[in-house]
Design an enzyme around this catalytic site. Structure first.
Site, short mmCIF file in Angstrom:
data_model
loop_
_atom_site.label_atom_id
_atom_site.label_comp_id
_atom_site.label_asym_id
_atom_site.label_seq_id
_atom_site.Cartn_x
_atom_site.Cartn_y
_atom_site.Cartn_z
N LYS A 171 0.15 -7.42 -18.29
CA LYS A 171 1.15 -7.64 -17.23
C LYS A 171 1.79 -9.02 -17.36
CE LYS A 171 -0.28 -5.74 -13.10
NZ LYS A 171 -1.23 -5.51 -11.97
N LYS A 214 -8.21 -4.58 -16.43
CA LYS A 214 -8.64 -3.19 -16.59
C LYS A 214 -7.57 -2.28 -16.03
CE LYS A 214 -11.87 -0.03 -17.26
NZ LYS A 214 -12.26 0.21 -18.67
N LYS A 250 7.42 3.73 -2.90
CA LYS A 250 6.68 4.48 -1.88
C LYS A 250 7.60 5.48 -1.20
CE LYS A 250 4.02 0.29 -1.35
NZ LYS A 250 3.98 -1.01 -0.66
N GLU A 288 -1.97 -6.00 -1.27
CA GLU A 288 -1.99 -4.66 -1.86
C GLU A 288 -3.21 -4.50 -2.76
OE1 GLU A 288 2.66 -3.37 -1.80
OE2 GLU A 288 1.85 -3.95 -3.74
N ASN A 302 2.42 -9.30 -0.90
CA ASN A 302 3.84 -9.37 -0.55
C ASN A 302 3.99 -10.35 0.60
OD1 ASN A 302 4.13 -5.89 -1.26
ND2 ASN A 302 4.88 -7.56 -2.50
N ARG A 304 6.11 -11.12 2.84
CA ARG A 304 7.27 -10.76 3.68
C ARG A 304 6.92 -9.56 4.54
NH1 ARG A 304 8.22 -6.02 1.20
NH2 ARG A 304 7.90 -5.97 -1.05
N VAL A 307 8.57 -2.58 4.32
CA VAL A 307 9.31 -1.41 4.82
C VAL A 307 8.40 -0.59 5.75
CG1 VAL A 307 10.45 0.74 4.13
CG2 VAL A 307 10.68 -1.28 2.68
P1 ADP Z 1 4.90 -5.18 -9.18
O1 ADP Z 1 4.87 -6.58 -8.65
O2 ADP Z 1 5.80 -5.03 -10.34
O3 ADP Z 1 5.09 -4.15 -8.12
P2 ADP Z 1 2.03 -4.58 -9.25
O4 ADP Z 1 1.04 -5.51 -9.80
O5 ADP Z 1 2.08 -4.44 -7.76
O6 ADP Z 1 3.47 -4.96 -9.84
O7 ADP Z 1 1.83 -3.17 -9.89
C1 ADP Z 1 2.77 -2.11 -9.69
C2 ADP Z 1 2.09 -0.78 -9.88
O8 ADP Z 1 1.53 -0.68 -11.20
C3 ADP Z 1 0.91 -0.54 -8.95
O9 ADP Z 1 1.31 -0.06 -7.69
C4 ADP Z 1 0.11 0.47 -9.76
O10 ADP Z 1 0.72 1.73 -9.61
C5 ADP Z 1 0.30 0.02 -11.18
N1 ADP Z 1 -0.78 -0.90 -11.60
C6 ADP Z 1 -0.77 -2.26 -11.57
N2 ADP Z 1 -1.94 -2.77 -12.02
C7 ADP Z 1 -2.72 -1.72 -12.35
C8 ADP Z 1 -4.06 -1.58 -12.86
N3 ADP Z 1 -4.82 -2.63 -13.14
N4 ADP Z 1 -4.52 -0.32 -13.07
C9 ADP Z 1 -3.76 0.77 -12.79
N5 ADP Z 1 -2.51 0.71 -12.32
C10 ADP Z 1 -1.98 -0.52 -12.09
#
Ligand code: ADP
Length: 462
Positions: A171, A214, A250, A288, A302, A304, A307
């Protein structure tokens, strides 16, 4: 002498709030301002000149052309509008500038009040590695993986992945909006995936910093709402399940999350509150989590209003937006943790102006509009008959929220409310929402974050 942790200097008093947003959330914030006896300044782009919420504002100013970059994202124009109208505070809503630390800073520098957390907290949470580190130190459970940036050394990258165990996810530290992520199932794919994500991160987010964790294969999305004042008080308002997602967006949200016991989530909620104290958080925010096999894993905060805040308002009885504005005024929280309950069950459906089959946005004029009403039914919207849905912005046109004694009663109420909703002149996702509410898996409350995508594929083979 320094102030005790969590207690800040008082904010400048204000009697007028500039709402730096549009659509349903602009209307919602305006309502909360009025309930607090505050005047409002609404801004708009050329496309939104006829928005009805403008009529109820003390000032309604067009600040630029229709593309958001030239209006709702134009910090200078917004600050100028505040200066011209005498607004003392700015509410960013969600999206647009709501999570831009530089905007909060500019507002502060202009001597105005940003209705949100301190810029430093926005910056920490906007950097996913810094956020993870802050969470670990507050005892919030995180996804397994180091809280440091991925090195360049290939051997070290291999070792990190081996230690975590495949599948892993790479990421971008500065990522957002579901972009800048790559899942790796086998060692042979690792280095190419790292290189691609690094390049993508550099181009999209201006930082090549990555981290690895993971990859969870069948998690649910569960989130915790927090509210913190300027006096060191912080509370959490229970939990929401937002697993029903399409392309990371969502679609249906609910509170409380089905099947999650107080015993299971209680320590996680307390850890979130502790994290807020440690980072000097203020205002409303959402932690989250992914939830899998009985465990919670923090993914992001988040900083803020969300929604989906109405489902928590329905179950907690607290007006979150009103509380958020009162906190910015320097007021203490109206309730303590012991007074926060969870009454019944609430569900929210996001009504979008889009084709229910292809999901392509649908712009045009709404010629007929019939919205359901009755006990336990709430609609947050800015639309009306004759309203022109613009192609420039998000397709969300209304949120339908129901509240009932039990989850099954809420599902029945939502089904009826959806059936009673008529919006003509444009396409909407109402048939899609009705089909979700009729689905057995959703009815059982057993859906994970991949459920909806899978359901769409199997329901309508390509
Ligand atoms: P963003 O800031 O781009 O929304 P997030 O870290 O919230 O990024 O991740 C977005 C989505 O990616 C999550 O809601 C989930 O669906 C998926 N995701 C993120 N990290 C993981 C993980 N470690 N394992 C499985 N799915 C993940």
């Amino acid at each position: 002498m320094s102030a005790p942790v969590g207690i800040e200097k008082a904010s400048a008093p204000f009697d007028t709030v500039l709402i730096a947003n549009r659509g349903e959330i602009a209307a919602r914030i305006q309502k909360a301002c009025r309930a607090l006896g505050l005047k409002t300044v609404m801004i708009c782009s050329e496309a939104d000149r006829l928005a009805k919420y403008g009529d109820a504002a003390e000032h309604f100013l067009c600040i630029g052309p229709s593309p958001a970059a030239k209006s709702y994202l134009n910090q200078d124009a917004i600050l100028l509008a505040a200066r011209l109208t005498g607004a003392g505070a700015i509410h960013p809503g969600y999206g647009f500038l709501s999570e831009k630390a530089s905007f909060a800073e500019a507002i502060d520098r202009a001597g105005l009040v940003f209705i949100g957390p301190p810029a430093s907290a926005i910056a920490t949470m906007g950097d996913k590695i810094a956020a993870k580190r802050a969470m670990i130190s507050a005892g919030v459970p995180c996804v397994p993986g180091p809280d440091t940036a991925l090195p360049d050394d290939r051997g070290l990258i291999d070792r990190t992945a081996r230690e975590i165990g495949y599948p892993v996810i790479i990421k971008a530290a500065g990522g957002g909006g579901g972009r800048g992520m790559r899942v790796v199932s086998e060692p042979q794919q690792l280095h190419e995936a790292v290189a691609l994500t690094r390049e993508e991160a550099r181009q999209a987010f201006g930082s090549a910093e990555l981290y690895m964790e993971k990859f969870l294969q069948h998690p649910r999305h569960i989130e915790i709402q927090v509210v913190c004042d300027r006096h060191g008080n912080a509370i959490w308002l229970g939990h929401r399940d937002c697993s029903m997602q399409r392309r990371h967006q969502k679609v249906v949200e609910e509170a409380p999350a089905p099947g999650i016991t107080a015993k299971l989530i209680g320590p996680v909620g307390q850890a979130c509150v502790e994290a807020c104290r440690q980072i000097g958080y203020r205002g409303v925010g959402t932690f989250e989590f992914l939830y899998e096999d009985g465990r919670f894993y923090f993914i992001e905060m988040n900083t803020r209003l969300q929604v989906e805040h109405p489902v928590t308002e329905m179950t907690s009885g607290l007006d979150i937006v009103r509380e958020q504005i009162a906190i910015a005024q320097g007021m203490p929280l109206t309730l303590g943790q012991a007074e926060i309950g969870c009454e019944g069950h609430a569900i929210e459906c996001r009504i979008n102006a889009e084709d229910p089959e292809t999901f392509l946005p649908s712009a045009g004029v709404i010629d007929e509009l019939n919205l359901p009403e009755g006990p336990g039914i709430r609609i947050d919207t800015h639309i009306h008959a004759g309203y022109r849905v613009s192609p420039y912005y998000d397709s969300l046109i209304a949120k339908l929220i129901v509240h009932a004694e039990t989850r099954s009663a809420a599902i029945v109420k939502m089904r009826d409310a959806l059936a009673a909703t008529r919006i003509s002149g444009i396409s909407t996702n109402l048939p899609f929402l009705s089909a979700i509410l009729d689905d057995d898996g959703f009815g059982r409350g057993e859906t994970d974050i991949h459920y909806l995508e899978h359901w769409l594929k199997t329901r309508r083979p390509a």
